[in-house]
Design an enzyme around this catalytic site. Structure first.
Site, short mmCIF file in Angstrom:
data_model
loop_
_atom_site.label_atom_id
_atom_site.label_comp_id
_atom_site.label_asym_id
_atom_site.label_seq_id
_atom_site.Cartn_x
_atom_site.Cartn_y
_atom_site.Cartn_z
N SER A 95 0.81 -1.22 0.00
CA SER A 95 0.00 0.00 0.00
C SER A 95 0.84 1.26 0.00
O SER A 95 0.39 2.30 -0.45
CB SER A 95 -0.96 0.02 1.21
OG SER A 95 -0.24 0.05 2.43
N GLY A 96 2.07 1.19 0.51
CA GLY A 96 2.90 2.38 0.54
C GLY A 96 4.37 2.14 0.24
O GLY A 96 5.09 3.04 -0.16
N HIS A 98 6.71 1.27 2.44
CA HIS A 98 7.57 1.41 3.61
C HIS A 98 7.55 0.09 4.39
O HIS A 98 6.88 -0.06 5.39
CB HIS A 98 7.09 2.55 4.51
CG HIS A 98 7.34 3.89 3.95
ND1 HIS A 98 8.50 4.61 4.18
CD2 HIS A 98 6.59 4.68 3.15
CE1 HIS A 98 8.45 5.77 3.57
NE2 HIS A 98 7.31 5.84 2.93
N SER A 104 6.20 -6.91 1.67
CA SER A 104 5.02 -6.57 0.86
C SER A 104 5.31 -6.58 -0.64
O SER A 104 4.38 -6.41 -1.43
CB SER A 104 4.50 -5.18 1.27
OG SER A 104 5.45 -4.17 1.00
N VAL A 165 -1.72 3.90 4.12
CA VAL A 165 -2.73 3.74 5.17
C VAL A 165 -2.97 2.26 5.50
O VAL A 165 -3.06 1.89 6.67
CB VAL A 165 -4.04 4.42 4.75
CG1 VAL A 165 -5.22 3.93 5.59
CG2 VAL A 165 -3.91 5.94 4.87
N TYR A 174 1.62 4.44 15.30
CA TYR A 174 1.74 5.43 16.37
C TYR A 174 2.30 6.73 15.83
O TYR A 174 2.95 6.76 14.78
CB TYR A 174 2.63 4.91 17.51
CG TYR A 174 4.11 4.93 17.18
CD1 TYR A 174 4.90 6.03 17.54
CD2 TYR A 174 4.73 3.88 16.51
CE1 TYR A 174 6.26 6.07 17.23
CE2 TYR A 174 6.07 3.91 16.21
CZ TYR A 174 6.83 5.01 16.57
OH TYR A 174 8.17 5.05 16.26
N ILE A 225 -7.23 -5.60 2.89
CA ILE A 225 -8.03 -4.49 3.41
C ILE A 225 -8.19 -3.46 2.31
O ILE A 225 -7.22 -2.99 1.72
CB ILE A 225 -7.38 -3.88 4.68
CG1 ILE A 225 -8.36 -2.93 5.36
CG2 ILE A 225 -6.07 -3.18 4.41
CD1 ILE A 225 -9.47 -3.61 6.08
N TYR A 463 7.54 -2.38 12.39
CA TYR A 463 8.98 -2.32 12.19
C TYR A 463 9.51 -3.75 11.99
O TYR A 463 10.37 -4.23 12.72
CB TYR A 463 9.68 -1.67 13.38
CG TYR A 463 9.42 -0.20 13.54
CD1 TYR A 463 8.83 0.56 12.53
CD2 TYR A 463 9.76 0.47 14.71
CE1 TYR A 463 8.58 1.91 12.68
CE2 TYR A 463 9.53 1.82 14.87
CZ TYR A 463 8.94 2.54 13.85
OH TYR A 463 8.70 3.90 14.01
#
Length: 528
Positions: A95-96, A98, A104, A165, A174, A225, A463
């Site tokens: 999704s991103g 990171h 992923s 997201v 967080y 998701i 992480y």
């Protein structure tokens, strides 16, 4: 015939069969070439690299996906799951980008990337203080969308605007509002999710246990998701930010020691984090430690100064250090990747974050570290190149201390005074250089052993760290996966494995650190 050639031929056949099947299964007017990028597609490599943040995995030897699917709606996701199962391909969900270990978007098995970046719509409901946000949106896009509707609503999630997201929220998430409002996952109130059978589920239809799992255990363990409905939180029209730095020559060691007693217990309107790094000293050829006290306060500068004078006068904070601004501007300032005063529109840039070679780890601390322990930590920093080592200390307390460990899969709540992000950065594309830096951050992690909890030594799922252990190829037992699983999830890991058995019993959605399904006797009851 050469077995390797046979294998390559078989993989190519699976890729071609996937494309044919996807085209047949998916009813859409959009050209297939705008959705599915096979290895022969001219944009395959650029799409793969576009959101890849970790340069350790941007090498010619990094395994490439057979296909990248960039869905425009739910039917494309359903088709991708169906076709991957049918033709023996793994799915990795991005999704991103990171992802500290590349889970992923990397696999040693023939695989498909389901890249959700085109699913990035955001609908903000000011009247009810909620929003629907799709997985492919970034935190920056979400923050910006909220700010265009209201100056007094926000969302408690991460510092870096380019994080996706889907992964961030489903892994806990967080940021600077955690002491007041908890984690991003704590503020999820509904979801749209696609399971192994292609069913589209919401909170009601998926049931309490799966919804619980999606708020901290990583949605990719269970399915895909599509979107979250989130609860927005109240902030003042103006908040106050301060970012002050102190070096060893400016009493940084004693300030860090005192911070441990102040930051977790001060009023929950204040989150005062530390950014620690080694830098060149003013004395030629020597290093020093630079400690950044970087803070968000939900109120005005005068009230903040009064609070700091009462609780932490040693820092010497003055009015000139404090900047009052809107919440959205504070997001930009605290990201620490943009120049001061950068307009909030930068949050819409999905590729604004610098790409680097990095290796990261995480820890939680329950008792203050002694002055001697902190001084020993500085010695470890001096063993690596200036500006290469980094630690971020984020205080807990407040809402975090009041939330039970079993409330969501993220268990690191009461008892912790702060969490630590340990990292090393480098720029050289060289194997020996990379190994030297990775060895250093592992030494830093080892040094921290006496100061952090044991049994287990906890870590943070967002992480991801393969040093903690990985699954064996093929089927992995619950006992094998517990080596790393209890470090992320503690006692919640067993319930997560039971949820996995319920929603993905054949472990189709898997990676090197995927929660395995747990069946049979000894499992706790679901539907709590």
């Amino acid at each position: 015939m050469n077995p390797e050639l046979m294998s390559a031929t078989s993989v190519q056949s699976s890729r071609e069969a996937f494309i044919d099947s996807f085209n047949l299964h998916c009813k859409n007017d959009t050209p297939l070439s705008h959705i599915v990028y096979g290895q022969e597609h001219p944009s395959h490599e650029s799409v793969f690299d576009s959101l890849l943040q970790e340069l350790r995995f941007a090498t010619p030897t990094t395994p490439r996906p057979q296909l990248i699917v960039t869905p425009l709606d739910e039917t494309h996701i359903q088709s991708a799951i169906h076709c991957a199962k049918k033709h023996g391909l793994e799915i990795r969900i991005r999704s991103g980008g990171h992802d500290f270990e590349g889970a992923s978007y990397i696999s040693e098995e023939p695989f498909v990337i389901l890249d959700l970046f085109k699913l990035n719509s955001i609908t903000v409901d000011i009247e009810n203080a909620t929003a629907w946000v799709q997985s492919g949106a970034t935190l920056g896009e979400l923050y910006y969308a909220i700010s265009k509707k209201s100056r007094t609503l926000a969302f408690p999630a991460g510092y870096w605007s380019t994080v996706g997201v889907g992964g961030h929220l489903s892994g806990g998430g967080y940021g600077a509002l955690l002491r007041k409002y908890g984690l991003a996952g704590d503020n999820i109130i509904d979801a749209k999710f696609i399971d192994i059978n292609g069913k589209i589920l919401d909170k009601k239809s998926m049931g309490e246990d799966l919804f619980w799992a999606l708020k901290g255990a990583g949605a990719g363990n269970f399915g895909v998701i599509v979107a979250f409905k989130i609860k927005l939180v109240a902030v003042p029209e103006n908040v106050t930010v301060f970012k002050v730095r102190r070096t060893l020559e400016q009493n940084a060691t004693k300030l860090v020691h005192k911070w441990q007693y102040v930051a977790p217990s001060v009023h929950e309107d204040l989150t005062m984090a530390l950014r620690i790094k080694n830098v060149n000293s003013s004395q030629a050829g020597k290093q020093t430690i630079s400690v950044g006290f970087e803070s968000l306060f939900l109120g005005g500068a005068d009230r903040l100064l009064s609070l700091m004078q009462e609780k932490f006068p040693e820092l010497g904070l003055v009015r000139e250090d404090c900047s009052e601004m809107s919440w959205i501007q504070s997001v930009v300032e605290l990201a620490d990747i943009y120049p001061a005063g950068t307009p909030p529109e930068v949050l819409l840039n999905k590729t604004a974050a610098p790409k680097q070679y990095t290796k990261q780890k995480a820890d939680y601390v329950e008792k203050p570290i002694s002055v001697e322990g902190i001084e020993g930590l500085w010695k470890v920093f001096f063993e690596i190149d200036p500006e290469s080592g980094a630690m971020h200390w984020t205080p807990c307390g407040g809402r975090m201390a009041d939330t039970p460990e079993s409330e969501t899969p993220y268990p690191h709540r009461a008892g912790n005074i702060f969490m630590i992000y340990e990292a090393v950065y480098w720029n050289e594309k060289d194997g020996a250089v990379s190994q030297r830096h990775i060895d250093w951050v592992r030494k830093l992690y080892k040094y921290m052993t006496p100061f952090v909890p044991k049994n287990p030594r906890s870590s943070y799922f967002n992480y991801r760290d393969y040093d903690l252990g990985i699954n064996s190829k093929g089927k992995t037992s619950y006992e094998e996966a517990s080596v790393w699983g209890v470090k992320y999830f503690k006692d919640n890991f067993k319930r997560l494995a039971e949820v996995k058995a319920m929603v993905d019993p054949d472990d189709f959605f898997r990676s090197e650190q995927t929660i395995p399904p747990l069946f049979g006797e000894g499992s706790t009851s679901l539907g709590k």
